[in-house]
Design a protein around this motif. Structure first.
Motif, short mmCIF file in Angstrom:
data_model
loop_
_atom_site.label_atom_id
_atom_site.label_comp_id
_atom_site.label_asym_id
_atom_site.label_seq_id
_atom_site.Cartn_x
_atom_site.Cartn_y
_atom_site.Cartn_z
N PHE A 1 0.82 -1.21 0.00
CA PHE A 1 0.00 0.00 0.00
C PHE A 1 0.86 1.26 0.00
O PHE A 1 1.75 1.42 0.82
CB PHE A 1 -0.93 0.01 1.21
CG PHE A 1 -1.83 1.22 1.27
CD1 PHE A 1 -2.76 1.47 0.28
CD2 PHE A 1 -1.73 2.12 2.32
CE1 PHE A 1 -3.59 2.58 0.32
CE2 PHE A 1 -2.55 3.24 2.38
CZ PHE A 1 -3.48 3.46 1.38
N GLN A 2 0.55 2.15 -0.93
CA GLN A 2 1.26 3.42 -1.03
C GLN A 2 0.24 4.56 -1.09
O GLN A 2 -0.77 4.46 -1.78
CB GLN A 2 2.12 3.45 -2.30
CG GLN A 2 3.19 2.38 -2.37
CD GLN A 2 4.30 2.60 -1.37
OE1 GLN A 2 4.60 3.74 -1.01
NE2 GLN A 2 4.92 1.52 -0.90
N HIS A 3 0.51 5.61 -0.34
CA HIS A 3 -0.37 6.79 -0.38
C HIS A 3 0.42 7.99 0.14
O HIS A 3 1.19 7.86 1.11
CB HIS A 3 -1.62 6.57 0.47
CG HIS A 3 -2.67 7.61 0.28
ND1 HIS A 3 -2.67 8.80 0.98
CD2 HIS A 3 -3.74 7.66 -0.54
CE1 HIS A 3 -3.70 9.53 0.60
NE2 HIS A 3 -4.37 8.86 -0.32
N PRO A 4 0.24 9.17 -0.46
CA PRO A 4 0.99 10.36 -0.03
C PRO A 4 0.79 10.72 1.44
O PRO A 4 1.67 11.30 2.07
CB PRO A 4 0.43 11.47 -0.94
CG PRO A 4 -0.08 10.76 -2.14
CD PRO A 4 -0.60 9.45 -1.64
N SER A 5 -0.38 10.37 1.99
CA SER A 5 -0.68 10.73 3.38
C SER A 5 -0.61 9.54 4.33
O SER A 5 -1.22 9.55 5.40
CB SER A 5 -2.09 11.36 3.47
OG SER A 5 -2.17 12.51 2.67
N ILE A 6 0.13 8.52 3.96
CA ILE A 6 0.17 7.30 4.77
C ILE A 6 0.70 7.57 6.18
O ILE A 6 0.31 6.91 7.14
CB ILE A 6 1.01 6.21 4.07
CG1 ILE A 6 0.75 4.85 4.73
CG2 ILE A 6 2.49 6.56 4.07
CD1 ILE A 6 1.34 3.68 3.97
N LYS A 7 1.57 8.57 6.33
CA LYS A 7 2.12 8.88 7.65
C LYS A 7 1.05 9.39 8.61
O LYS A 7 1.23 9.32 9.83
CB LYS A 7 3.25 9.90 7.53
CG LYS A 7 4.52 9.34 6.89
CD LYS A 7 5.65 10.36 6.91
CE LYS A 7 6.93 9.76 6.33
NZ LYS A 7 8.05 10.74 6.34
#
Length: 220
Positions: free
Chosen positions: A160-166
């Motif tokens: 899973f990758q997403h710019p807001s994963i943090k």
């Protein structure tokens, strides 16, 4: 769900929509006519099981996020994208029905609480089933639950990758298993429950046996 740093956050941030208002929300935001609706249990969000007047009588969950988390759209978007990703990977995960504007969520006002607050609203596919709390468990069922959780964690961490994963990694989030000691402040909610002493014992054992070794565990 809110961070839980306040001992009673749900009294201040939980939405207070009635069934009629919720049905109108589904119509106005998602363009669907509700033929049946009922409230679902929730902690600090508000959930409704809805059936819409459409071919196949589709069922959904209208999820109205608490006003605190509704101020973090990146967090909710990351959660939603993770759910969609898990569904494509074959996991039994709810997915969003898009708004009339083609979005996965919408910020809306409403509810009967004091003051003007806005809540992030999503319409998610309904997954029928029986909650684990309502069935008699055994070793095999618990094993299957653990295996599913491990498989889910593995897929998310590896793919899973997403710019807001943090935004999903919140330090003092009470629903994070690493934060079991924070539950001390919620013991009062059990009242005279017969399991109160057991819960207190588990928390103390966690502090003594798990916390010292926490850094050696893989974070989920």
């Amino acid at each position: 769900m809110s961070s839980g740093n306040d001992c009673q956050p749900q009294t201040l941030t939980k939405p207070t929509f009635g069934e009629r208002e919720a049905a109108e929300l589904v119509d106005r935001v998602f363009g669907l006519k509700v033929s049946w609706i009922r409230s679902l249990p929730s902690y600090d969000d508000q959930n409704f099981h809805v059936r819409v007047s459409a071919e196949g009588a589709d069922e959904y969950v209208l999820k109205i996020t608490n006003s605190e988390d509704s101020q973090e759209p990146d967090l909710i978007e990351a959660q939603t994208q993770a759910m969609m990703f898990l569904s494509t990977e074959g996991f039994p995960s709810a997915t969003p029905y898009l708004t009339k504007d083609g979005n996965t969520m919408s910020l809306e006002s409403g509810g009967s609480g004091l003051g003007s607050k806005k809540y992030m609203v999503r319409l998610l596919t309904y997954l029928p089933g029986i909650p684990v709390a309502k069935i008699t468990t055994n070793a095999q069922i618990l094993y299957e639950i653990g295996r599913l959780a491990a498989s889910l964690d593995k897929v998310l961490s590896e793919k899973f990758q997403h710019p807001s994963i943090k935004s999903l990694h919140r330090g003092q989030f009470i629903w994070n298993l690493a934060n079991v000691p924070l539950l001390d402040q919620y013991i009062y909610a059990l009242g005279q429950n017969k399991y109160c002493a057991v819960v207190e014992q588990v928390i103390e054992q966690f502090k003594g046996k798990i916390i010292p070794k926490l850094s050696s565990f893989q974070a989920c």
